[in-house]
Design a protein around this motif. Sequence first.
Motif, PDB file in Angstrom:
ATOM      1  N   SER A  30       0.850  -1.191   0.000  1.00  9.67           N
ATOM      2  CA  SER A  30       0.000   0.000   0.000  1.00  9.67           C
ATOM      3  C   SER A  30       0.883   1.237   0.000  1.00  9.67           C
ATOM      4  O   SER A  30       2.048   1.195   0.395  1.00  9.67           O
ATOM      5  CB  SER A  30      -0.941   0.039   1.208  1.00  9.67           C
ATOM      6  OG  SER A  30      -0.202   0.147   2.410  1.00  9.67           O
ATOM      7  N   ASN A  32       0.630   5.194   1.334  1.00 11.59           N
ATOM      8  CA  ASN A  32      -0.147   6.141   2.125  1.00 11.59           C
ATOM      9  C   ASN A  32       0.088   7.553   1.576  1.00 11.59           C
ATOM     10  O   ASN A  32      -0.150   7.801   0.405  1.00 11.59           O
ATOM     11  CB  ASN A  32       0.195   5.981   3.591  1.00 11.59           C
ATOM     12  CG  ASN A  32      -0.141   4.575   4.076  1.00 11.59           C
ATOM     13  OD1 ASN A  32      -1.220   4.054   3.830  1.00 11.59           O
ATOM     14  ND2 ASN A  32       0.815   3.931   4.734  1.00 11.59           N
ATOM     15  N   THR A  52      -2.863  12.718   0.587  1.00 11.97           N
ATOM     16  CA  THR A  52      -3.094  11.477   1.320  1.00 11.97           C
ATOM     17  C   THR A  52      -3.642  10.408   0.375  1.00 11.97           C
ATOM     18  O   THR A  52      -3.987  10.689  -0.779  1.00 11.97           O
ATOM     19  CB  THR A  52      -4.098  11.715   2.453  1.00 11.97           C
ATOM     20  OG1 THR A  52      -5.395  12.013   1.876  1.00 11.97           O
ATOM     21  CG2 THR A  52      -3.663  12.876   3.345  1.00 11.97           C
ATOM     22  N   SER A  53      -3.741   9.196   0.891  1.00  6.40           N
ATOM     23  CA  SER A  53      -4.294   8.115   0.081  1.00  6.40           C
ATOM     24  C   SER A  53      -5.750   8.388  -0.280  1.00  6.40           C
ATOM     25  O   SER A  53      -6.240   7.907  -1.312  1.00  6.40           O
ATOM     26  CB  SER A  53      -4.178   6.782   0.831  1.00  6.40           C
ATOM     27  OG  SER A  53      -4.830   6.867   2.087  1.00  6.40           O
ATOM     28  N   ASN A  73      -3.851   6.113  -8.104  1.00  2.04           N
ATOM     29  CA  ASN A  73      -3.549   4.969  -7.252  1.00  2.04           C
ATOM     30  C   ASN A  73      -3.404   3.677  -8.050  1.00  2.04           C
ATOM     31  O   ASN A  73      -2.655   2.782  -7.657  1.00  2.04           O
ATOM     32  CB  ASN A  73      -4.637   4.803  -6.187  1.00  2.04           C
ATOM     33  CG  ASN A  73      -4.615   5.923  -5.166  1.00  2.04           C
ATOM     34  OD1 ASN A  73      -3.550   6.473  -4.855  1.00  2.04           O
ATOM     35  ND2 ASN A  73      -5.772   6.288  -4.637  1.00  2.04           N
ATOM     36  N   ASP A  98       5.169   7.292   1.511  1.00  4.68           N
ATOM     37  CA  ASP A  98       5.098   6.422   2.690  1.00  4.68           C
ATOM     38  C   ASP A  98       4.547   5.080   2.201  1.00  4.68           C
ATOM     39  O   ASP A  98       3.363   4.969   1.921  1.00  4.68           O
ATOM     40  CB  ASP A  98       4.194   7.064   3.739  1.00  4.68           C
ATOM     41  CG  ASP A  98       4.078   6.228   4.992  1.00  4.68           C
ATOM     42  OD1 ASP A  98       3.126   6.445   5.760  1.00  4.68           O
ATOM     43  OD2 ASP A  98       4.913   5.334   5.208  1.00  4.68           O
ATOM     44  N   LYS A 109       7.369  -1.074   6.329  1.00  3.09           N
ATOM     45  CA  LYS A 109       6.896   0.278   6.059  1.00  3.09           C
ATOM     46  C   LYS A 109       8.097   1.207   6.013  1.00  3.09           C
ATOM     47  O   LYS A 109       8.921   1.208   6.923  1.00  3.09           O
ATOM     48  CB  LYS A 109       5.913   0.718   7.140  1.00  3.09           C
ATOM     49  CG  LYS A 109       5.053   1.912   6.796  1.00  3.09           C
ATOM     50  CD  LYS A 109       3.938   2.042   7.828  1.00  3.09           C
ATOM     51  CE  LYS A 109       3.015   3.196   7.509  1.00  3.09           C
ATOM     52  NZ  LYS A 109       3.670   4.510   7.650  1.00  3.09           N
TER      53      LYS A 109
END
Length: 123
Positions: A30, A32, A52-53, A73, A98, A109
Amino acid sequence: QVQLVESGGGLVQAGGSLRLSCAVSGSIFSINAMGWYRQAPGKQRELVAGITSGGNTNYADSVKGRFTISRDNAKNTVYLQMNSLKAEDTAVYYCNADVAYMSGSYIFKRDIWGQGTQVTVSS
């Protein structure tokens, strides 16, 4: 491994436009927040714009109304559309993300930076 690859920098006259792109590649779980920073000679690196996501954005006061950050995305890509460029926008622009990524059976992460792309605005 995860990496960020930037493109779109260059030389432009004051008042012109450029569009920066930054693609994240690797075993991504993912992504972020993503953002663009810049660093001019002799100055500290500063945040230009973040997203942001969920698509919420924030901008440095100096670029509000001129720059637009967006992300795709599906392509793991963030963009920075820069309009009405000024000489003071001249800097190396860095992409930041991130990222949660997979390695073996684990998820890690990390805050990852691109290599930077030069934007030069001539007055």
